[in-house]
Write an enzyme that holds these catalytic residues in place. Structure first.
Site, PDB file in Angstrom:
ATOM      1  N   GLU A  97     -90.475  38.549 -53.491  1.00  0.00           N
ATOM      2  CA  GLU A  97     -90.405  37.415 -52.556  1.00  0.00           C
ATOM      3  C   GLU A  97     -91.805  37.021 -52.082  1.00  0.00           C
ATOM      4  O   GLU A  97     -92.084  35.846 -51.870  1.00  0.00           O
ATOM      5  CB  GLU A  97     -89.479  37.763 -51.380  1.00  0.00           C
ATOM      6  N   GLU A 165     -87.775  46.393 -59.398  1.00  0.00           N
ATOM      7  CA  GLU A 165     -86.767  45.476 -58.872  1.00  0.00           C
ATOM      8  C   GLU A 165     -86.715  44.218 -59.748  1.00  0.00           C
ATOM      9  O   GLU A 165     -87.502  43.283 -59.539  1.00  0.00           O
ATOM     10  CB  GLU A 165     -87.137  45.048 -57.451  1.00  0.00           C
TER      11      GLU A 165
HETATM   12  P1  PGA Z   1     -80.993  43.375 -52.496  1.00  0.00           P
HETATM   13  O1  PGA Z   1     -82.577  43.275 -52.294  1.00  0.00           O
HETATM   14  O2  PGA Z   1     -80.610  44.817 -52.329  1.00  0.00           O
HETATM   15  O3  PGA Z   1     -80.420  42.471 -51.434  1.00  0.00           O
HETATM   16  O4  PGA Z   1     -80.706  42.899 -53.882  1.00  0.00           O
HETATM   17  C1  PGA Z   1     -83.437  44.288 -52.737  1.00  0.00           C
HETATM   18  C2  PGA Z   1     -84.863  43.962 -52.382  1.00  0.00           C
HETATM   19  O5  PGA Z   1     -85.242  42.779 -52.403  1.00  0.00           O
HETATM   20  O6  PGA Z   1     -85.655  44.867 -52.065  1.00  0.00           O
END
Ligand code: PGA
Length: 244
Positions: A97, A165
């Site tokens: 993000e 991730e």
């Molecule tokens: P999520 O997010 O578990 O809502 O998929 C994980 C993260 O962004 O660390």
């Protein structure tokens, strides 16, 4: 065997009441008041988090750290030194993000890593490929390029946490297969062995982790999980922490 690391990433969620209520519950519950549980709360609430958690086993993480060192004329920034003052033990760096929404590039992430290491805060370095890179088949090259930044860090890592991730799994409810997770985890571990000076490496999986899939994920040979959405629900997060 060391317990698997469970990191909650609350992102930009919560308010004083929810944070106090949830943390008091976690401190008073033997499933969650454990050394392997880490909570990354929004920075503005860290003093409250520190106050509630200071006599518990639960560790505090920051979701971010300034690229600028120590102190100075950097309006709005929060330095690693300040985080240290608030009892922060871990900090996220390179979450997708921030890479994609805030356009943090390699040089910014590198300064953040240096600042954390200089303040004995353990980085949780996040990597992950977007869907189109996964579909192109070049995802391992993409992930290795993200990992290569770590080689440029000027000091050895005492403890490094790397969280894989996949961007296509974050917040989508889409979980990679066991094989997809382990292919990347194995590549990461091999990279660290070959190219980094690191006393301790912890590899996490993150993306749509929930109480429904946690048992299966923690059965894989990896060191823990980074939990977003499910960590905002007390019952969900307690269940996630309860899996041995
Ligand atoms: P999520 O997010 O578990 O809502 O998929 C994980 C993260 O962004 O660390």
């Amino acid at each position: 065997m060391t317990a698997k690391l469970i990191v909650a990433n609350w992102k930009m969620n919560g308010n004083i009441k929810k944070i106090e209520d949830d943390l008091k519950f976690y401190v008073n519950n033997k499933m969650t008041n454990r050394v392997n549980v880490v909570i990354a709360a929004p920075s503005v609430y860290l003093p409250i988090v520190n106050q509630i958690l200071k006599n518990s086993y639960i560790k505090i993480a920051s979701q971010d750290v300034s690229r600028f060192a120590n102190k100075g004329a950097y309006t709005g920034e929060i330095s690693a030194t300040m985080l240290c003052d608030l009892g922060v033990k871990y900090a996220l760096v390179g979450h997708s993000e921030r890479r994609f929404l805030i356009a943090e590039d390699g040089s910014i992430l590198l300064s953040k890593l240096e600042n954390l290491l200089n303040n004995d805060i353990i980085p949780i370095f996040c990597i992950g490929e977007p869907k189109q890179i996964r579909d192109s088949g070049n995802y391992l090259e993409f992930l290795i390029t993200q990992m290569e930044l770590l080689v440029q860090v000027s000091r050895p890592f005492t403890h490094l946490v790397v969280a894989y991730e996949p961007v296509w799994s974050i917040g989508t409810g889409i979980l990679p297969s066991d094989e997809q997770i382990m292919e990347v985890v194995n590549v990461l571990q091999a990279f660290v062995q070959s190219y980094l000076v690191c006393d301790k490496i912890t590899v996490l999986y993150g993306g749509s982790v929930s109480s429904k899939n946690i048992e299966n994920i923690l059965r894989l040979p990896l060191d823990g999980v980074l939990v977003g959405g499910a960590s905002l629900i007390v019952e969900e997060f307690t269940t996630i922490c309860s899996i041995e």
